[in-house]
Design an enzyme around this catalytic site. Structure first.
Site, PDB file in Angstrom:
ATOM      1  N   HIS A  29      96.776  87.963  37.905  1.00 44.48           N
ATOM      2  CA  HIS A  29      97.136  87.668  36.959  1.00 44.48           C
ATOM      3  C   HIS A  29      97.971  86.199  36.995  1.00 44.48           C
ATOM      4  O   HIS A  29      99.333  85.994  37.185  1.00 44.48           O
ATOM      5  CB  HIS A  29      98.285  89.045  36.102  1.00 44.48           C
ATOM      6  CG  HIS A  29      99.182  88.395  34.716  1.00 44.48           C
ATOM      7  ND1 HIS A  29      98.676  89.896  33.784  1.00 44.48           N
ATOM      8  CD2 HIS A  29      98.921  86.949  34.454  1.00 44.48           C
ATOM      9  CE1 HIS A  29      99.127  89.327  32.942  1.00 44.48           C
ATOM     10  NE2 HIS A  29      99.994  87.912  32.342  1.00 44.48           N
ATOM     11  N   ASP A 151      90.377  86.450  27.444  1.00 42.81           N
ATOM     12  CA  ASP A 151      91.474  87.221  26.870  1.00 42.81           C
ATOM     13  C   ASP A 151      90.988  86.947  25.516  1.00 42.81           C
ATOM     14  O   ASP A 151      90.906  85.725  24.806  1.00 42.81           O
ATOM     15  CB  ASP A 151      92.546  86.886  27.266  1.00 42.81           C
ATOM     16  CG  ASP A 151      93.696  86.834  27.396  1.00 42.81           C
ATOM     17  OD1 ASP A 151      93.117  84.724  27.075  1.00 42.81           O
ATOM     18  OD2 ASP A 151      94.358  86.261  26.463  1.00 42.81           O
ATOM     19  N   HIS A 212      97.379  92.519  28.339  1.00 42.23           N
ATOM     20  CA  HIS A 212      98.422  92.809  28.362  1.00 42.23           C
ATOM     21  C   HIS A 212      98.684  93.795  27.564  1.00 42.23           C
ATOM     22  O   HIS A 212      98.252  94.445  26.091  1.00 42.23           O
ATOM     23  CB  HIS A 212      98.770  91.612  28.027  1.00 42.23           C
ATOM     24  CG  HIS A 212      98.078  90.342  28.644  1.00 42.23           C
ATOM     25  ND1 HIS A 212      97.434  89.904  29.214  1.00 42.23           N
ATOM     26  CD2 HIS A 212     100.292  89.224  29.399  1.00 42.23           C
ATOM     27  CE1 HIS A 212      97.684  88.523  29.990  1.00 42.23           C
ATOM     28  NE2 HIS A 212      99.515  88.700  30.002  1.00 42.23           N
ATOM     29  N   GLU A 215     104.382  94.315  27.825  1.00 46.72           N
ATOM     30  CA  GLU A 215     105.212  92.941  28.449  1.00 46.72           C
ATOM     31  C   GLU A 215     107.087  92.835  27.580  1.00 46.72           C
ATOM     32  O   GLU A 215     107.607  92.422  28.027  1.00 46.72           O
ATOM     33  CB  GLU A 215     104.676  91.898  28.260  1.00 46.72           C
ATOM     34  CG  GLU A 215     104.743  90.185  29.141  1.00 46.72           C
ATOM     35  CD  GLU A 215     104.375  89.239  28.881  1.00 46.72           C
ATOM     36  OE1 GLU A 215     103.009  89.284  27.976  1.00 46.72           O
ATOM     37  OE2 GLU A 215     104.924  88.179  29.183  1.00 46.72           O
TER      38      GLU A 215
HETATM   39  O1  LIG Z   1      94.743  79.371  19.941  1.00 51.56           O
HETATM   40  C1  LIG Z   1      95.392  79.331  19.035  1.00 51.56           C
HETATM   41  O2  LIG Z   1      94.781  78.900  17.679  1.00 51.56           O
HETATM   42  C2  LIG Z   1      96.163  80.685  18.762  1.00 51.56           C
HETATM   43  C3  LIG Z   1      96.696  80.764  17.592  1.00 51.56           C
HETATM   44  C4  LIG Z   1      97.507  82.512  17.154  1.00 51.56           C
HETATM   45  C5  LIG Z   1      97.690  82.581  18.579  1.00 51.56           C
HETATM   46  C6  LIG Z   1      97.418  81.985  19.421  1.00 51.56           C
HETATM   47  C7  LIG Z   1      97.960  83.149  20.053  1.00 51.56           C
HETATM   48  O3  LIG Z   1      98.786  84.023  20.731  1.00 51.56           O
HETATM   49  C8  LIG Z   1      98.070  82.913  21.730  1.00 51.56           C
HETATM   50  C9  LIG Z   1      99.028  83.254  23.025  1.00 51.56           C
HETATM   51  C10 LIG Z   1      98.009  82.793  24.400  1.00 51.56           C
HETATM   52  O4  LIG Z   1      99.149  82.729  24.762  1.00 51.56           O
HETATM   53  C11 LIG Z   1      98.393  83.451  26.946  1.00 51.56           C
HETATM   54  N1  LIG Z   1      99.345  83.869  27.436  1.00 51.56           N
HETATM   55  C12 LIG Z   1      99.979  82.962  28.768  1.00 51.56           C
HETATM   56  N2  LIG Z   1     100.850  84.023  29.065  1.00 51.56           N
HETATM   57  C13 LIG Z   1     101.099  84.694  28.172  1.00 51.56           C
HETATM   58  C14 LIG Z   1     101.664  86.015  28.743  1.00 51.56           C
HETATM   59  O5  LIG Z   1     103.073  86.392  29.557  1.00 51.56           O
HETATM   60  N3  LIG Z   1     102.011  87.136  27.289  1.00 51.56           N
HETATM   61  C15 LIG Z   1     100.832  87.377  26.868  1.00 51.56           C
HETATM   62  N4  LIG Z   1     100.024  86.475  26.474  1.00 51.56           N
HETATM   63  C16 LIG Z   1     100.097  85.243  27.764  1.00 51.56           C
HETATM   64  C17 LIG Z   1      97.396  84.326  25.912  1.00 51.56           C
HETATM   65  O6  LIG Z   1      96.216  84.377  27.131  1.00 51.56           O
HETATM   66  C18 LIG Z   1      96.971  83.635  24.976  1.00 51.56           C
HETATM   67  O7  LIG Z   1      95.909  82.949  25.121  1.00 51.56           O
HETATM   68  C19 LIG Z   1      96.023  81.558  19.750  1.00 51.56           C
HETATM   69 ZN    ZN Z   2      99.307  86.712  31.047  1.00 53.25          ZN
END
Ligand SMILES: O=C(O)c1cccc(C(=O)CC[C@H]2O[C@@H](n3cnc4c(=O)[nH]cnc43)[C@H](O)[C@@H]2O)c1
Ligand code: ZN
Length: 355
Positions: A29, A151, A212, A215
């Site tokens: 992860h 993802d 996920h 969390e």
């Molecule tokens: O890329 C975009 O334009 C966009 C627009 C709206 C929402 C999003 C996201 O929500 C991207 C979230 C992004 O966060 C990553 N990530 C990294 N660490 C974590 C974690 O601990 N828990 C959840 N998500 C995580 C995930 O892979 C998403 O890519 C993007």
């Molecule tokens: Zn994560």
């Protein structure tokens, strides 16, 4: 490592840290953009002066101090915004491979969010070529095997789910290293069941399901991930500790949790390390794996996460080796790869203890 992390593992012998540093490991992860080192982030920020991301690597630790999970995602996306060309993608991925190899990580499943890159204008074919090129280079130059989890960034809506599953299942695009399908981003206001049709398609195409869940929301989200998304492993799963029946279910079915202790503190999902439910998971017989999530953003790395786990679970070298073998068992490596890495962990541990 930052001071609070030094404090988190204070009192452990130098030997335990040296043992962890040399221990062959698998990481299940860890996010692609979230693994960009301070050097790479500052290099990309310097290339794109319109960004608010600091160009000074020293200033990044302050920048990456989060008030809550939503703030974390906001800053995470400011780094995503810096990755603008296929060459940025290739460099980032290759450097992540180098860093994993430095920590004796032999095998890693890296969570990649192709939607975030394609919607920012990176050509989809060029994106796939960039990650695959870096994967092959990392394996041949550093000896670290990389595999991909694509993802869905859930908060970006069903459009992002459709795009992600298309990229993951189109035979002309799907990269060789792709093994699984995930769901990330905020959970609050983003119910898991709406993603069922996309997970069904990914699973039908031979991908493993690793969303996920739990969390930042309660155990019901973990149940949804299991029942609706047919999760084979759970990303974080922290709130499972609040539901004894869920813990029993995870233990009986041997559904692993991908636990990321420092991440949970940094995003304020858990108040302090001493309140982290890791010990409750192991007491309940759940298969836990230890992971770093977004290591430079959280001022950590996988070795430090093993040190934190050793403190919380009161592990010696043999206990740490068992933890490393949990990740091998929970991985999507083929049986011969699993047997090889488990044997390497045993050989390393036996010779360490004999010396
Ligand atoms: O890329 C975009 O334009 C966009 C627009 C709206 C929402 C999003 C996201 O929500 C991207 C979230 C992004 O966060 C990553 N990530 C990294 N660490 C974590 C974690 O601990 N828990 C959840 N998500 C995580 C995930 O892979 C998403 O890519 C993007
Ligand atoms: Zn994560």
């Amino acid at each position: 490592m930052t001071d609070h992390l030094d404090a988190a593992t204070a009192g452990q012998g130098r030997d335990l840290h040296a043992f962890i540093a040399g221990l062959p490991k698998a990481e299940l992860h860890v996010h692609h953009v979230g693994s960009a080192s301070p050097r790479i982030v500052s290099e990309l920020a310097a290339r794109h002066p319109d960004s608010k991301v600091p160009t000074d690597p020293e200033a990044l630790a302050d920048y990456f101090t989060f008030t809550d999970f939503a703030h974390f995602i906001e800053l995470y996306l400011s780094v995503v915004d810096l990755v603008r060309t296929p060459e940025d993608v290739r460099l980032l991925t290759y450097e992540v491979g180098r860093e994993l190899a430095r920590q004796q990580v032999r095998y890693a499943e890296l969570t990649v969010t192709p939607f975030s890159s394609t919607r920012r204008g990176i050509d989809e074919r060029a994106f796939m070529d960039a990650i695959e090129d870096a994967r092959k280079a990392a394996e041949s130059e550093f000896g670290t095997v990389l595999r991909w989890c694509f993802d869905i960034p859930g908060e970006a809506g069903l459009e992002s789910a459709e795009e992600t599953v298309r990229l993951a299942t189109d035979d002309r695009l799907r990269p060789e290293g792709l093994v699984s399908f995930g769901l990330g981003g905020p959970e609050i206001g983003v119910p898991r069941p709406q993603f069922k049709p996309y997970f069904d398609r990914a699973i039908a195409a031979g991908l493993h399901s690793v969303p996920h869940a739990g969390e930042t929301t309660g155990p019901e989200t973990v149940w949804d991930a299991l029942d609706e998304l047919r999760a084979e492993r759970i990303g974080h799963g922290t709130s499972s500790a609040r539901d004894p029946e869920l813990l029993r279910h995870l233990a009986e079915r041997r559904i692993p949790l991908e636990v990321c202790p420092t991440s949970n503190i940094a995003t304020r999902a858990v108040a302090t390390l001493d309140e982290h439910p890791l010990k409750e998971f192991t007491r309940a017989g759940v298969l836990v794996t230890i992971n770093s999530d977004d290591p430079p953003m959280f001022g950590t790395d996988l070795n430090n996460e093993y040190a934190v786990a050793a403190r919380l679970l009161e592990l010696d070298e043999r206990g740490l080796a068992d933890l490393a073998k949990n990740a091998v068992e929970a991985s999507f490596m083929d049986p011969s790869g699993k047997a090889r890495l488990a044997a390497e962990i045993d050989t390393y541990t036996t010779s360490w203890l004999a010396s």
